[in-house]
Design an enzyme around this catalytic site. Structure first.
Site, short mmCIF file in Angstrom:
data_model
loop_
_atom_site.label_atom_id
_atom_site.label_comp_id
_atom_site.label_asym_id
_atom_site.label_seq_id
_atom_site.Cartn_x
_atom_site.Cartn_y
_atom_site.Cartn_z
N THR A 187 0.81 -1.22 0.00
CA THR A 187 0.00 0.00 0.00
C THR A 187 0.84 1.27 0.00
O THR A 187 0.31 2.36 -0.15
CB THR A 187 -0.93 0.03 1.22
OG1 THR A 187 -0.13 0.12 2.41
CG2 THR A 187 -1.79 -1.22 1.27
N CYS A 380 -12.56 6.16 -44.49
CA CYS A 380 -11.74 7.31 -44.85
C CYS A 380 -10.71 6.91 -45.91
O CYS A 380 -11.06 6.67 -47.06
CB CYS A 380 -11.08 7.90 -43.60
SG CYS A 380 -10.46 9.59 -43.82
N HIS A 519 -16.09 8.72 -40.41
CA HIS A 519 -15.66 7.78 -39.37
C HIS A 519 -16.86 7.33 -38.54
O HIS A 519 -17.12 7.88 -37.46
CB HIS A 519 -14.61 8.45 -38.48
CG HIS A 519 -13.30 8.67 -39.15
ND1 HIS A 519 -12.29 7.74 -39.13
CD2 HIS A 519 -12.84 9.70 -39.90
CE1 HIS A 519 -11.26 8.19 -39.82
NE2 HIS A 519 -11.56 9.38 -40.30
N GLU A 521 -17.18 4.81 -36.70
CA GLU A 521 -16.81 4.21 -35.42
C GLU A 521 -16.92 5.18 -34.26
O GLU A 521 -17.08 4.78 -33.10
CB GLU A 521 -15.38 3.64 -35.50
CG GLU A 521 -14.26 4.68 -35.56
CD GLU A 521 -13.94 5.19 -36.96
OE1 GLU A 521 -12.87 5.82 -37.13
OE2 GLU A 521 -14.75 4.94 -37.87
#
Length: 547
Positions: A187, A380, A519, A521
Protein backbone atom coordinates in the site's frame (compact mmCIF):
# COMPACT_ATOMS: atom_id res chain seq x y z
CA UNK A 1 -25.66 24.20 -10.52
CA UNK A 2 -23.46 21.19 -11.20
CA UNK A 3 -21.51 19.27 -8.62
CA UNK A 4 -17.90 18.69 -9.68
CA UNK A 5 -15.88 15.47 -9.45
CA UNK A 6 -12.16 15.85 -10.18
CA UNK A 7 -10.43 12.60 -11.12
CA UNK A 8 -6.65 12.44 -10.65
CA UNK A 9 -4.09 9.67 -10.93
CA UNK A 10 -0.92 8.63 -9.14
CA UNK A 11 1.93 6.09 -8.97
CA UNK A 12 1.95 5.25 -12.71
CA UNK A 13 0.13 6.30 -15.85
CA UNK A 14 -2.30 4.15 -17.87
CA UNK A 15 -4.19 2.96 -14.79
CA UNK A 16 -7.53 3.70 -16.44
CA UNK A 17 -8.64 7.13 -15.25
CA UNK A 18 -10.63 7.59 -18.45
CA UNK A 19 -12.43 4.29 -18.05
CA UNK A 20 -13.10 4.94 -14.35
CA UNK A 21 -14.47 8.39 -15.16
CA UNK A 22 -16.68 7.01 -17.93
CA UNK A 23 -17.97 4.17 -15.75
CA UNK A 24 -18.76 6.59 -12.90
CA UNK A 25 -20.63 8.81 -15.37
CA UNK A 26 -22.67 5.79 -16.49
CA UNK A 27 -23.48 4.90 -12.86
CA UNK A 28 -24.67 8.41 -12.06
CA UNK A 29 -26.84 8.31 -15.19
CA UNK A 30 -28.27 4.97 -14.03
CA UNK A 31 -29.43 6.80 -10.89
CA UNK A 32 -31.23 9.40 -12.97
CA UNK A 33 -28.64 12.21 -12.94
CA UNK A 34 -27.35 14.14 -15.95
CA UNK A 35 -23.61 14.21 -16.52
CA UNK A 36 -20.89 15.72 -18.68
CA UNK A 37 -17.27 14.57 -18.74
CA UNK A 38 -14.16 16.63 -19.47
CA UNK A 39 -10.46 15.92 -20.03
CA UNK A 40 -7.70 18.35 -19.01
CA UNK A 41 -4.38 17.29 -20.58
CA UNK A 42 -1.02 18.72 -19.46
CA UNK A 43 0.86 18.37 -22.78
CA UNK A 44 1.83 21.53 -24.67
CA UNK A 45 0.29 20.54 -28.01
CA UNK A 46 -2.76 22.68 -28.64
CA UNK A 47 -4.65 19.45 -29.33
CA UNK A 48 -3.70 15.89 -30.33
CA UNK A 49 -4.57 16.52 -33.98
CA UNK A 50 -0.95 16.74 -35.14
CA UNK A 51 0.40 14.02 -32.83
CA UNK A 52 1.48 10.66 -34.24
CA UNK A 53 -0.80 7.72 -33.38
CA UNK A 54 2.33 6.02 -32.05
CA UNK A 55 2.73 8.93 -29.60
CA UNK A 56 -0.81 9.42 -28.49
CA UNK A 57 -3.09 6.79 -29.97
CA UNK A 58 -6.33 7.67 -31.68
CA UNK A 59 -7.56 11.22 -32.17
CA UNK A 60 -11.25 11.38 -31.27
CA UNK A 61 -13.40 13.89 -33.18
CA UNK A 62 -16.55 15.57 -31.86
CA UNK A 63 -19.63 16.68 -33.80
CA UNK A 64 -18.49 20.29 -33.62
CA UNK A 65 -15.07 19.48 -35.08
CA UNK A 66 -12.74 19.30 -32.08
CA UNK A 67 -9.78 16.92 -32.23
CA UNK A 68 -9.50 15.46 -28.75
CA UNK A 69 -7.96 12.83 -26.52
CA UNK A 70 -9.21 9.27 -27.04
CA UNK A 71 -10.69 9.26 -23.51
CA UNK A 72 -13.57 11.34 -24.86
CA UNK A 73 -14.45 8.28 -26.90
CA UNK A 74 -14.78 6.31 -23.67
CA UNK A 75 -16.96 9.08 -22.23
CA UNK A 76 -19.33 8.94 -25.21
CA UNK A 77 -19.43 5.16 -25.42
CA UNK A 78 -20.36 4.81 -21.75
CA UNK A 79 -22.76 7.74 -21.34
CA UNK A 80 -24.10 8.43 -24.82
CA UNK A 81 -23.51 12.16 -24.21
CA UNK A 82 -22.01 13.75 -27.33
CA UNK A 83 -18.75 15.48 -26.48
CA UNK A 84 -18.10 19.10 -27.47
CA UNK A 85 -15.01 21.20 -28.11
CA UNK A 86 -15.45 22.56 -24.58
CA UNK A 87 -14.90 19.08 -23.13
CA UNK A 88 -11.19 18.81 -23.89
CA UNK A 89 -8.35 21.21 -23.24
CA UNK A 90 -4.55 21.02 -23.12
CA UNK A 91 -1.85 23.17 -21.57
CA UNK A 92 -1.00 24.29 -25.09
CA UNK A 93 -4.51 25.59 -25.69
CA UNK A 94 -4.63 27.29 -22.30
CA UNK A 95 -1.26 29.01 -22.77
CA UNK A 96 -2.16 30.00 -26.34
CA UNK A 97 -5.34 31.68 -25.09
CA UNK A 98 -3.48 33.50 -22.31
CA UNK A 99 -0.80 34.76 -24.71
CA UNK A 100 -3.40 35.89 -27.25
CA UNK A 101 -5.10 37.92 -24.50
CA UNK A 102 -1.77 39.39 -23.47
CA UNK A 103 -1.01 40.44 -27.07
CA UNK A 104 -4.41 42.13 -27.32
CA UNK A 105 -3.77 44.02 -24.10
CA UNK A 106 -6.60 42.34 -22.21
CA UNK A 107 -4.53 42.20 -19.03
CA UNK A 108 -3.94 45.96 -19.03
CA UNK A 109 -0.15 45.76 -18.78
CA UNK A 110 0.03 43.36 -15.84
CA UNK A 111 2.81 40.81 -15.50
CA UNK A 112 1.43 37.51 -16.82
CA UNK A 113 1.97 34.59 -14.45
CA UNK A 114 0.86 31.01 -13.97
CA UNK A 115 -1.05 32.19 -10.90
CA UNK A 116 -3.51 33.79 -11.41
CA UNK A 117 -3.68 34.09 -15.21
CA UNK A 118 -3.14 30.49 -16.33
CA UNK A 119 -5.07 29.01 -13.41
CA UNK A 120 -7.94 31.45 -13.99
CA UNK A 121 -8.13 30.37 -17.63
CA UNK A 122 -8.33 26.74 -16.55
CA UNK A 123 -11.06 27.54 -14.02
CA UNK A 124 -13.04 29.44 -16.65
CA UNK A 125 -12.82 26.40 -18.91
CA UNK A 126 -13.99 24.02 -16.16
CA UNK A 127 -17.04 26.14 -15.41
CA UNK A 128 -18.37 26.25 -19.00
CA UNK A 129 -21.90 24.83 -19.05
CA UNK A 130 -22.02 24.15 -15.31
CA UNK A 131 -25.73 24.99 -15.23
CA UNK A 132 -26.57 22.31 -17.81
CA UNK A 133 -26.01 19.10 -15.80
CA UNK A 134 -26.18 17.60 -12.33
CA UNK A 135 -22.58 16.36 -12.29
CA UNK A 136 -19.46 17.53 -14.12
CA UNK A 137 -16.64 14.97 -14.13
CA UNK A 138 -13.20 16.41 -14.92
CA UNK A 139 -10.26 14.07 -15.49
CA UNK A 140 -6.73 15.45 -15.13
CA UNK A 141 -4.25 13.76 -17.48
CA UNK A 142 -0.92 12.40 -16.28
CA UNK A 143 -0.05 11.70 -12.66
CA UNK A 144 0.31 13.81 -9.53
CA UNK A 145 3.84 15.17 -9.34
CA UNK A 146 4.20 15.79 -13.10
CA UNK A 147 5.67 19.27 -13.57
CA UNK A 148 3.46 20.16 -16.52
CA UNK A 149 0.30 19.17 -14.61
CA UNK A 150 0.91 21.46 -11.62
CA UNK A 151 -1.13 24.41 -13.00
CA UNK A 152 -4.12 22.11 -13.43
CA UNK A 153 -3.84 20.74 -9.90
CA UNK A 154 -3.56 24.27 -8.53
CA UNK A 155 -6.54 25.37 -10.62
CA UNK A 156 -8.83 22.60 -9.36
CA UNK A 157 -7.67 23.26 -5.80
CA UNK A 158 -8.63 26.92 -6.19
CA UNK A 159 -11.86 25.99 -7.97
CA UNK A 160 -12.97 23.78 -5.07
CA UNK A 161 -12.30 26.66 -2.66
CA UNK A 162 -14.24 29.11 -4.82
CA UNK A 163 -17.33 26.91 -4.80
CA UNK A 164 -19.63 26.41 -1.79
CA UNK A 165 -18.59 23.63 0.57
CA UNK A 166 -19.79 20.25 -0.63
CA UNK A 167 -19.97 21.14 -4.32
CA UNK A 168 -16.62 19.58 -5.32
CA UNK A 169 -14.94 16.30 -4.46
CA UNK A 170 -11.70 14.63 -5.52
CA UNK A 171 -11.34 11.03 -6.63
CA UNK A 172 -7.79 9.66 -6.86
CA UNK A 173 -6.79 6.56 -8.84
CA UNK A 174 -3.72 4.65 -7.64
CA UNK A 175 -1.95 1.30 -7.94
CA UNK A 176 -1.72 -1.40 -5.26
CA UNK A 177 1.14 -3.60 -6.55
CA UNK A 178 1.59 -7.24 -5.59
CA UNK A 179 5.11 -8.40 -4.79
CA UNK A 180 5.32 -12.10 -5.59
CA UNK A 181 8.57 -12.54 -3.64
CA UNK A 182 6.92 -11.21 -0.49
CA UNK A 183 3.54 -12.72 -1.32
CA UNK A 184 1.65 -9.56 -0.37
CA UNK A 185 0.04 -6.37 -1.63
CA UNK A 186 1.92 -3.13 -0.98
CA UNK A 187 0.00 0.00 0.00
CA UNK A 188 3.00 2.33 0.34
CA UNK A 189 2.88 3.61 -3.30
CA UNK A 190 -0.72 4.68 -2.74
CA UNK A 191 0.17 6.33 0.55
CA UNK A 192 2.97 8.32 -1.09
CA UNK A 193 0.74 9.31 -4.02
CA UNK A 194 -1.94 10.67 -1.69
CA UNK A 195 0.76 12.40 0.39
CA UNK A 196 1.97 14.13 -2.79
CA UNK A 197 -1.58 15.18 -3.61
CA UNK A 198 -2.20 16.51 -0.12
CA UNK A 199 1.07 18.47 -0.24
CA UNK A 200 -0.42 20.64 -3.01
CA UNK A 201 -3.63 21.20 -1.06
CA UNK A 202 -5.90 18.47 -2.45
CA UNK A 203 -7.38 15.84 -0.14
CA UNK A 204 -9.20 13.01 -1.97
CA UNK A 205 -12.56 11.86 -0.64
CA UNK A 206 -12.57 8.66 -2.73
CA UNK A 207 -9.67 6.34 -3.60
CA UNK A 208 -9.91 3.91 -6.52
CA UNK A 209 -7.19 1.29 -6.16
CA UNK A 210 -6.12 -0.77 -9.16
CA UNK A 211 -5.01 -4.26 -8.20
CA UNK A 212 -4.52 -7.64 -9.83
CA UNK A 213 -5.32 -9.37 -6.52
CA UNK A 214 -8.22 -8.98 -4.05
CA UNK A 215 -7.65 -6.22 -1.51
CA UNK A 216 -8.44 -7.59 1.99
CA UNK A 217 -10.50 -5.50 4.40
CA UNK A 218 -7.43 -5.13 6.60
CA UNK A 219 -5.50 -3.49 3.76
CA UNK A 220 -8.42 -1.23 2.87
CA UNK A 221 -8.62 -0.07 6.47
CA UNK A 222 -4.87 0.61 6.45
CA UNK A 223 -5.14 2.64 3.24
CA UNK A 224 -8.06 4.61 4.66
CA UNK A 225 -6.22 5.29 7.91
CA UNK A 226 -2.96 6.49 6.37
CA UNK A 227 -4.63 8.41 3.53
CA UNK A 228 -7.33 10.00 5.70
CA UNK A 229 -10.12 8.47 3.60
CA UNK A 230 -13.14 6.59 4.92
CA UNK A 231 -12.60 2.84 4.58
CA UNK A 232 -15.85 2.43 2.61
CA UNK A 233 -14.52 5.01 0.14
CA UNK A 234 -11.49 2.85 -0.69
CA UNK A 235 -12.74 1.21 -3.88
CA UNK A 236 -11.03 -1.78 -5.47
CA UNK A 237 -10.64 -1.81 -9.26
CA UNK A 238 -9.66 -5.21 -10.59
CA UNK A 239 -8.70 -6.26 -14.10
CA UNK A 240 -11.74 -7.14 -16.22
CA UNK A 241 -12.26 -9.31 -19.29
CA UNK A 242 -14.03 -6.39 -20.99
CA UNK A 243 -14.11 -2.68 -20.28
CA UNK A 244 -17.90 -2.84 -20.53
CA UNK A 245 -18.02 -4.80 -17.29
CA UNK A 246 -16.70 -1.70 -15.49
CA UNK A 247 -20.04 -0.05 -14.56
CA UNK A 248 -21.32 -3.28 -12.99
CA UNK A 249 -17.98 -3.99 -11.28
CA UNK A 250 -17.69 -0.47 -9.85
CA UNK A 251 -21.30 -0.58 -8.67
CA UNK A 252 -20.62 -3.84 -6.82
CA UNK A 253 -17.63 -2.19 -5.17
CA UNK A 254 -19.78 0.77 -4.13
CA UNK A 255 -18.15 3.57 -6.17
CA UNK A 256 -21.38 5.42 -6.96
CA UNK A 257 -22.53 5.18 -3.34
CA UNK A 258 -19.15 6.46 -2.08
CA UNK A 259 -19.26 9.45 -4.44
CA UNK A 260 -22.84 10.37 -3.54
CA UNK A 261 -22.10 10.02 0.19
CA UNK A 262 -19.08 12.31 -0.24
CA UNK A 263 -21.50 14.93 -1.55
CA UNK A 264 -23.86 14.26 1.35
CA UNK A 265 -26.49 12.77 -0.98
CA UNK A 266 -28.14 9.95 0.94
CA UNK A 267 -31.55 9.85 -0.75
CA UNK A 268 -30.44 9.10 -4.32
CA UNK A 269 -32.64 6.67 -6.28
CA UNK A 270 -31.38 3.13 -6.75
CA UNK A 271 -29.60 2.68 -10.09
CA UNK A 272 -31.26 1.05 -13.07
CA UNK A 273 -28.49 -1.25 -14.32
CA UNK A 274 -30.59 -3.03 -16.96
CA UNK A 275 -28.67 -1.39 -19.82
CA UNK A 276 -25.36 -2.73 -18.51
CA UNK A 277 -26.84 -6.11 -17.59
CA UNK A 278 -27.86 -6.47 -21.24
CA UNK A 279 -24.41 -5.36 -22.44
CA UNK A 280 -22.72 -7.90 -20.16
CA UNK A 281 -25.10 -10.63 -21.27
CA UNK A 282 -24.36 -10.02 -24.96
CA UNK A 283 -20.63 -10.09 -24.24
CA UNK A 284 -20.55 -13.23 -22.15
CA UNK A 285 -23.21 -15.24 -23.99
CA UNK A 286 -22.03 -14.92 -27.57
CA UNK A 287 -23.40 -17.59 -29.89
CA UNK A 288 -20.54 -17.68 -32.38
CA UNK A 289 -17.29 -16.08 -33.50
CA UNK A 290 -15.99 -14.30 -36.61
CA UNK A 291 -12.47 -13.25 -37.54
CA UNK A 292 -11.92 -9.72 -38.86
CA UNK A 293 -8.65 -8.43 -40.29
CA UNK A 294 -7.83 -4.75 -39.74
CA UNK A 295 -5.33 -3.91 -42.48
CA UNK A 296 -3.59 -0.72 -41.33
CA UNK A 297 -0.30 1.06 -40.84
CA UNK A 298 -0.37 1.71 -37.07
CA UNK A 299 -0.96 -1.92 -36.11
CA UNK A 300 1.79 -1.95 -33.46
CA UNK A 301 -0.37 0.22 -31.20
CA UNK A 302 -3.94 -0.91 -30.62
CA UNK A 303 -4.96 2.50 -29.25
CA UNK A 304 -4.36 3.98 -32.72
CA UNK A 305 -7.60 2.29 -33.83
CA UNK A 306 -9.36 2.28 -30.46
CA UNK A 307 -12.80 3.37 -31.63
CA UNK A 308 -12.73 0.96 -34.58
CA UNK A 309 -11.91 -1.98 -32.31
CA UNK A 310 -14.72 -1.00 -29.92
CA UNK A 311 -17.22 -0.45 -32.75
CA UNK A 312 -16.46 -3.94 -34.10
CA UNK A 313 -17.10 -5.32 -30.62
CA UNK A 314 -20.43 -3.44 -30.59
CA UNK A 315 -21.28 -4.89 -34.00
CA UNK A 316 -20.63 -8.33 -32.58
CA UNK A 317 -22.84 -7.61 -29.58
CA UNK A 318 -25.66 -6.57 -31.93
CA UNK A 319 -25.40 -10.04 -33.49
CA UNK A 320 -24.56 -11.93 -30.27
CA UNK A 321 -21.26 -12.89 -31.87
CA UNK A 322 -17.73 -12.64 -30.56
CA UNK A 323 -15.47 -10.65 -32.89
CA UNK A 324 -11.86 -11.79 -32.98
CA UNK A 325 -9.68 -8.97 -34.31
CA UNK A 326 -6.29 -9.38 -35.87
CA UNK A 327 -4.06 -6.49 -36.86
CA UNK A 328 -2.44 -6.93 -40.27
CA UNK A 329 0.40 -4.60 -41.26
CA UNK A 330 -0.45 -3.25 -44.73
CA UNK A 331 3.25 -2.96 -45.58
CA UNK A 332 3.56 -6.76 -45.55
CA UNK A 333 1.63 -6.83 -48.83
CA UNK A 334 4.33 -4.71 -50.52
CA UNK A 335 6.41 -7.89 -50.83
CA UNK A 336 4.04 -10.77 -49.98
CA UNK A 337 0.88 -12.16 -51.57
CA UNK A 338 -2.15 -10.96 -49.56
CA UNK A 339 -4.07 -14.17 -50.24
CA UNK A 340 -2.13 -16.24 -47.71
CA UNK A 341 -2.58 -13.54 -45.05
CA UNK A 342 -6.27 -12.75 -45.68
CA UNK A 343 -7.76 -16.17 -46.47
CA UNK A 344 -8.39 -17.06 -42.79
CA UNK A 345 -10.62 -14.03 -42.23
CA UNK A 346 -14.38 -13.65 -42.54
CA UNK A 347 -14.20 -9.89 -43.22
CA UNK A 348 -11.67 -7.15 -43.89
CA UNK A 349 -11.62 -3.59 -42.58
CA UNK A 350 -9.21 -0.95 -43.93
CA UNK A 351 -9.11 2.10 -41.60
CA UNK A 352 -8.00 5.68 -42.10
CA UNK A 353 -4.47 6.99 -42.01
CA UNK A 354 -2.14 9.65 -43.36
CA UNK A 355 0.77 9.42 -45.78
CA UNK A 356 1.73 6.99 -48.53
CA UNK A 357 3.32 4.29 -46.39
CA UNK A 358 1.26 1.10 -46.49
CA UNK A 359 -1.23 2.34 -49.08
CA UNK A 360 -0.28 -0.15 -51.80
CA UNK A 361 -0.98 -2.92 -49.30
CA UNK A 362 -4.38 -1.42 -48.51
CA UNK A 363 -5.18 -1.30 -52.23
CA UNK A 364 -4.31 -5.00 -52.51
CA UNK A 365 -6.53 -5.76 -49.50
CA UNK A 366 -9.44 -3.98 -51.21
CA UNK A 367 -8.79 -5.92 -54.42
CA UNK A 368 -8.71 -9.21 -52.54
CA UNK A 369 -12.02 -8.45 -50.79
CA UNK A 370 -13.67 -7.42 -54.08
CA UNK A 371 -12.50 -10.40 -56.10
CA UNK A 372 -13.03 -13.01 -53.37
CA UNK A 373 -16.46 -11.76 -52.22
CA UNK A 374 -15.19 -11.10 -48.68
CA UNK A 375 -17.12 -8.44 -46.70
CA UNK A 376 -15.14 -5.18 -46.78
CA UNK A 377 -15.50 -1.94 -44.85
CA UNK A 378 -13.22 0.92 -45.91
CA UNK A 379 -13.09 3.95 -43.63
CA UNK A 380 -11.74 7.31 -44.85
CA UNK A 381 -8.44 6.33 -46.52
CA UNK A 382 -9.88 2.79 -46.73
CA UNK A 383 -12.61 4.10 -49.03
CA UNK A 384 -10.11 6.07 -51.10
CA UNK A 385 -7.92 2.99 -51.57
CA UNK A 386 -10.96 0.98 -52.74
CA UNK A 387 -11.72 3.69 -55.32
CA UNK A 388 -8.10 3.76 -56.52
CA UNK A 389 -8.17 -0.05 -56.82
CA UNK A 390 -11.26 0.12 -59.03
CA UNK A 391 -9.76 2.96 -61.10
CA UNK A 392 -6.53 1.04 -61.74
CA UNK A 393 -7.90 -2.43 -62.33
CA UNK A 394 -11.32 -1.78 -63.88
CA UNK A 395 -11.57 1.79 -65.21
CA UNK A 396 -8.27 1.79 -67.11
CA UNK A 397 -6.69 4.57 -65.05
CA UNK A 398 -3.58 2.50 -64.39
CA UNK A 399 -1.67 5.32 -62.69
CA UNK A 400 -4.57 6.28 -60.39
CA UNK A 401 -3.44 7.56 -57.01
CA UNK A 402 -3.78 10.38 -54.52
CA UNK A 403 -2.55 13.94 -54.66
CA UNK A 404 -1.45 13.38 -51.06
CA UNK A 405 1.25 10.97 -52.22
CA UNK A 406 2.42 13.26 -55.03
CA UNK A 407 2.62 16.15 -52.58
CA UNK A 408 4.81 14.06 -50.26
CA UNK A 409 7.13 13.04 -53.11
CA UNK A 410 7.33 16.53 -54.62
CA UNK A 411 6.30 15.41 -58.10
CA UNK A 412 3.35 14.16 -60.17
CA UNK A 413 3.45 10.37 -60.30
CA UNK A 414 -0.29 9.67 -60.27
CA UNK A 415 -3.54 10.67 -61.88
CA UNK A 416 -5.14 12.25 -58.81
CA UNK A 417 -8.37 10.31 -58.42
CA UNK A 418 -8.10 11.51 -54.81
CA UNK A 419 -7.29 15.21 -54.47
CA UNK A 420 -6.61 17.83 -51.81
CA UNK A 421 -9.89 19.48 -50.83
CA UNK A 422 -9.38 23.23 -51.08
CA UNK A 423 -12.87 24.48 -50.22
CA UNK A 424 -16.13 23.11 -48.91
CA UNK A 425 -19.34 24.25 -47.27
CA UNK A 426 -19.66 23.97 -43.49
CA UNK A 427 -23.04 25.05 -42.18
CA UNK A 428 -23.82 28.35 -43.87
CA UNK A 429 -20.32 29.40 -44.85
CA UNK A 430 -17.52 28.33 -47.16
CA UNK A 431 -14.22 27.00 -45.78
CA UNK A 432 -10.99 27.43 -47.79
CA UNK A 433 -7.70 25.57 -47.28
CA UNK A 434 -4.29 25.46 -48.96
CA UNK A 435 -1.92 22.49 -49.18
CA UNK A 436 0.77 24.40 -47.27
CA UNK A 437 -1.53 25.64 -44.48
CA UNK A 438 -0.70 24.80 -40.87
CA UNK A 439 -1.60 21.17 -40.20
CA UNK A 440 -3.42 21.61 -36.90
CA UNK A 441 -7.20 21.95 -37.14
CA UNK A 442 -7.23 22.51 -40.91
CA UNK A 443 -8.96 19.31 -42.03
CA UNK A 444 -12.60 18.77 -42.81
CA UNK A 445 -13.60 18.10 -39.21
CA UNK A 446 -16.82 17.25 -37.42
CA UNK A 447 -20.35 16.27 -38.42
CA UNK A 448 -21.54 16.67 -42.01
CA UNK A 449 -24.73 15.56 -43.74
CA UNK A 450 -24.79 13.00 -46.55
CA UNK A 451 -27.61 12.03 -48.89
CA UNK A 452 -27.98 8.32 -49.65
CA UNK A 453 -29.37 6.87 -52.88
CA UNK A 454 -32.74 5.16 -52.67
CA UNK A 455 -32.36 1.40 -52.99
CA UNK A 456 -28.66 1.39 -52.11
CA UNK A 457 -27.11 -0.99 -49.60
CA UNK A 458 -26.23 1.85 -47.22
CA UNK A 459 -29.77 3.25 -47.36
CA UNK A 460 -30.97 -0.21 -46.36
CA UNK A 461 -28.38 -0.40 -43.55
CA UNK A 462 -29.22 3.04 -42.14
CA UNK A 463 -32.95 2.80 -42.76
CA UNK A 464 -32.94 6.38 -44.08
CA UNK A 465 -31.58 8.46 -46.96
CA UNK A 466 -30.22 11.33 -44.85
CA UNK A 467 -27.42 10.78 -42.35
CA UNK A 468 -24.94 12.87 -40.36
CA UNK A 469 -21.45 11.50 -39.64
CA UNK A 470 -18.12 12.80 -38.35
CA UNK A 471 -15.20 13.52 -40.67
CA UNK A 472 -11.45 13.98 -40.31
CA UNK A 473 -9.54 14.25 -43.58
CA UNK A 474 -7.91 16.60 -46.10
CA UNK A 475 -8.31 14.58 -49.28
CA UNK A 476 -11.44 13.59 -51.20
CA UNK A 477 -12.34 11.32 -54.10
CA UNK A 478 -12.63 13.56 -57.17
CA UNK A 479 -16.23 13.49 -58.37
CA UNK A 480 -15.13 14.06 -61.99
CA UNK A 481 -14.12 10.39 -62.12
CA UNK A 482 -17.54 9.23 -60.97
CA UNK A 483 -18.90 8.45 -64.45
CA UNK A 484 -15.86 6.38 -65.45
CA UNK A 485 -15.95 4.46 -62.19
CA UNK A 486 -19.68 3.83 -62.23
CA UNK A 487 -19.33 2.29 -65.70
CA UNK A 488 -17.31 -0.45 -63.99
CA UNK A 489 -20.22 -1.15 -61.63
CA UNK A 490 -18.99 0.84 -58.62
CA UNK A 491 -21.84 2.85 -57.11
CA UNK A 492 -21.48 6.27 -55.52
CA UNK A 493 -24.34 5.67 -53.09
CA UNK A 494 -23.78 8.62 -50.75
CA UNK A 495 -22.96 12.23 -51.61
CA UNK A 496 -22.71 15.58 -49.87
CA UNK A 497 -25.95 17.60 -50.15
CA UNK A 498 -24.45 19.76 -52.95
CA UNK A 499 -23.42 16.65 -54.89
CA UNK A 500 -19.74 17.63 -55.01
CA UNK A 501 -18.18 15.29 -52.44
CA UNK A 502 -18.48 11.48 -52.55
CA UNK A 503 -19.29 10.18 -49.09
CA UNK A 504 -20.00 6.47 -49.71
CA UNK A 505 -19.17 3.92 -52.40
CA UNK A 506 -20.34 0.31 -52.71
CA UNK A 507 -20.26 -2.66 -55.04
CA UNK A 508 -23.94 -3.63 -55.57
CA UNK A 509 -23.06 -7.10 -56.91
CA UNK A 510 -20.85 -7.91 -53.91
CA UNK A 511 -22.18 -9.59 -50.73
CA UNK A 512 -21.04 -6.57 -48.64
CA UNK A 513 -18.49 -4.03 -49.87
CA UNK A 514 -18.86 -0.46 -48.58
CA UNK A 515 -16.42 2.43 -48.29
CA UNK A 516 -17.19 5.60 -46.34
CA UNK A 517 -15.30 8.89 -46.26
CA UNK A 518 -16.36 9.57 -42.67
CA UNK A 519 -15.66 7.78 -39.37
CA UNK A 520 -18.76 5.85 -38.26
CA UNK A 521 -16.81 4.21 -35.42
CA UNK A 522 -16.85 7.49 -33.50
CA UNK A 523 -20.61 7.28 -32.91
CA UNK A 524 -20.93 3.61 -31.97
CA UNK A 525 -21.84 2.57 -28.41
CA UNK A 526 -22.20 -0.82 -26.70
CA UNK A 527 -25.90 -0.20 -26.05
CA UNK A 528 -26.42 1.40 -29.50
CA UNK A 529 -24.10 -0.26 -32.06
CA UNK A 530 -23.54 1.74 -35.22
CA UNK A 531 -25.71 0.27 -38.02
CA UNK A 532 -22.75 -0.03 -40.41
CA UNK A 533 -20.78 -2.13 -37.95
CA UNK A 534 -23.79 -4.24 -37.00
CA UNK A 535 -24.46 -4.95 -40.68
CA UNK A 536 -20.76 -5.56 -41.42
CA UNK A 537 -20.48 -8.21 -38.69
CA UNK A 538 -23.74 -9.79 -39.84
CA UNK A 539 -22.20 -10.10 -43.30
CA UNK A 540 -19.04 -11.58 -41.74
CA UNK A 541 -21.19 -14.21 -39.99
CA UNK A 542 -22.83 -15.14 -43.29
CA UNK A 543 -19.39 -15.24 -44.95
CA UNK A 544 -18.06 -17.61 -42.27
CA UNK A 545 -20.96 -19.99 -42.86
CA UNK A 546 -20.05 -20.26 -46.55
CA UNK A 547 -16.55 -21.54 -45.75
Amino acid sequence: MARFIFITGGVVSSLGKGLSSAALGALLQARGYTVRLRKLDPYLNVDPGTMSPFEHGEVFVTDDGAETDLDLGHYERFTGVSARNTDSVSSGRIYSTVLEKERRGDYLGKTIQVIPHVTNEIKDFISIGEDEVDFMLCEIGGTVGDIEALPFFEAIRQFSQDKPRGQCIFMHLTLIPYLAAAGELKTKPTQHSVKELRSIGIAPEVLVCRSEHPIPDKERAKIGLFCNVRTENVIAAYDLKSIYEAPLAYHREGLDTAVLNAFGITDAPMPDMSRWDDVADRLTNAEGEVKVAIVGKYTQLGDAYKSIAEALTHGGMANRTRVKLEWVDAEVFDTEDPVAHLEPFDAILVPGGFGERGTEGKIKAAEYARTHNVPYLGICLGMQMAVIEAARNLAGITDAGSEEFDHEAGGKRFTPVVYHLKEWVQGNHKVARKVDDDKGGTMRLGAYTAQLEEGSKVAEVYGTTTIEERHRHRYEVDVKYREALEKTGLRFSGMSPDGRLPEIIEWPDHPWFIGVQFHPELKSKPFAPHPLFASFIKAAIESSRLV
